[in-house]
Design a protein around this motif. Sequence first.
Motif, PDB file in Angstrom:
ATOM      1  N   GLU A   1     -31.136   7.051  -3.667  1.00 44.88           N
ATOM      2  CA  GLU A   1     -30.607   6.097  -2.988  1.00 44.88           C
ATOM      3  C   GLU A   1     -29.425   5.260  -3.784  1.00 44.88           C
ATOM      4  O   GLU A   1     -28.445   5.018  -3.089  1.00 44.88           O
ATOM      5  N   GLU A   2     -29.475   5.613  -5.038  1.00 41.30           N
ATOM      6  CA  GLU A   2     -28.390   4.877  -5.932  1.00 41.30           C
ATOM      7  C   GLU A   2     -27.098   5.647  -5.894  1.00 41.30           C
ATOM      8  O   GLU A   2     -25.798   5.187  -6.023  1.00 41.30           O
ATOM      9  N   LYS A   3     -27.196   7.071  -5.599  1.00 43.17           N
ATOM     10  CA  LYS A   3     -25.919   7.669  -5.183  1.00 43.17           C
ATOM     11  C   LYS A   3     -25.422   7.577  -3.750  1.00 43.17           C
ATOM     12  O   LYS A   3     -24.396   8.141  -3.297  1.00 43.17           O
ATOM     13  N   MET A   4     -26.104   6.743  -2.853  1.00 37.70           N
ATOM     14  CA  MET A   4     -25.374   6.442  -1.497  1.00 37.70           C
ATOM     15  C   MET A   4     -25.463   7.534  -0.751  1.00 37.70           C
ATOM     16  O   MET A   4     -24.275   8.011  -0.379  1.00 37.70           O
ATOM     17  N   PRO A   5     -26.273   8.196  -0.231  1.00 34.69           N
ATOM     18  CA  PRO A   5     -26.430   9.120   0.473  1.00 34.69           C
ATOM     19  C   PRO A   5     -25.493   9.125   1.838  1.00 34.69           C
ATOM     20  O   PRO A   5     -25.070  10.137   2.505  1.00 34.69           O
TER      21      PRO A   5
END
Length: 267
Positions: free
Chosen positions: A152-156
């Motif tokens: 989620e930190e990679k902003m899916p």
Amino acid sequence: MDNNKYAIQFFFNPTFHDSTIIEKIIEVSNFVSNYLQTVYTNIGYCVNEGNKSKTYSYVHSAKALEKMRKYKYSDITAIFFEKLKRKNYFSDTDISLEILLSRKDDFPTRMILLVDPNFQKDFSFSKLSDFINFIKTLGLELEYGMGMILDEEKMPDLFLTGLKTPKLNEEERDIVDALALNIREYKTKIWDVFAYNIIKKDIVSSEMIENINKISNNILFEENDFYIISLCNDIHSYISENDKFEKGKQELRKIFSNENRIMYKTK
């Protein structure tokens, strides 16, 4: 597992010409809500008003839906339904369904579905077959679909639209670029090989099928007019069998690249 999300995207033939599209989108949102046994907390949409683009966001309600219905379908560019997590300091979601409407004949309308496995512990990519079958009943013409697992930190949500975010590694940034540069080829090429791939039969040759089956006769399935290539079905298998997943992904990339059926090119 705590930071990963199921990130799913479907590409459709543009449907903005259809004045019933807004009602169909609401039907899709209701199906997702009922199927995942959840209730949205928020609804939002982007509209063109004059020469400006505006975004509106509301608590999900019948009143909010009626406000959206007052716009011409041709003025709405995006609609999203969300179930926000309880932690109000971070606008993360348990469930998010976003529809990006196309106004170009050579550019797809897209649906993006994000599912947090901590909220939906029994979710897996195998559930998508029910979703696809429902979409077909609405007359929406599916061209391509994929499902991946991303931190989620990679902003899916941004990754799936072709936008780079700070936490992506070099390969992931190149994959994002491949979509941004080649998305208009969505009817004849897959974006990349992901954990779950929904591919129209007419872009896969018999030789490709033969080579895919050499990798494993347990990853290619037929469903209506599509081939499903499933390298892993859930986050647990993705983590526990990651080496096997990566090996299969590289082999499949070569098969699709050899016939120029993939947007992403390895270096």
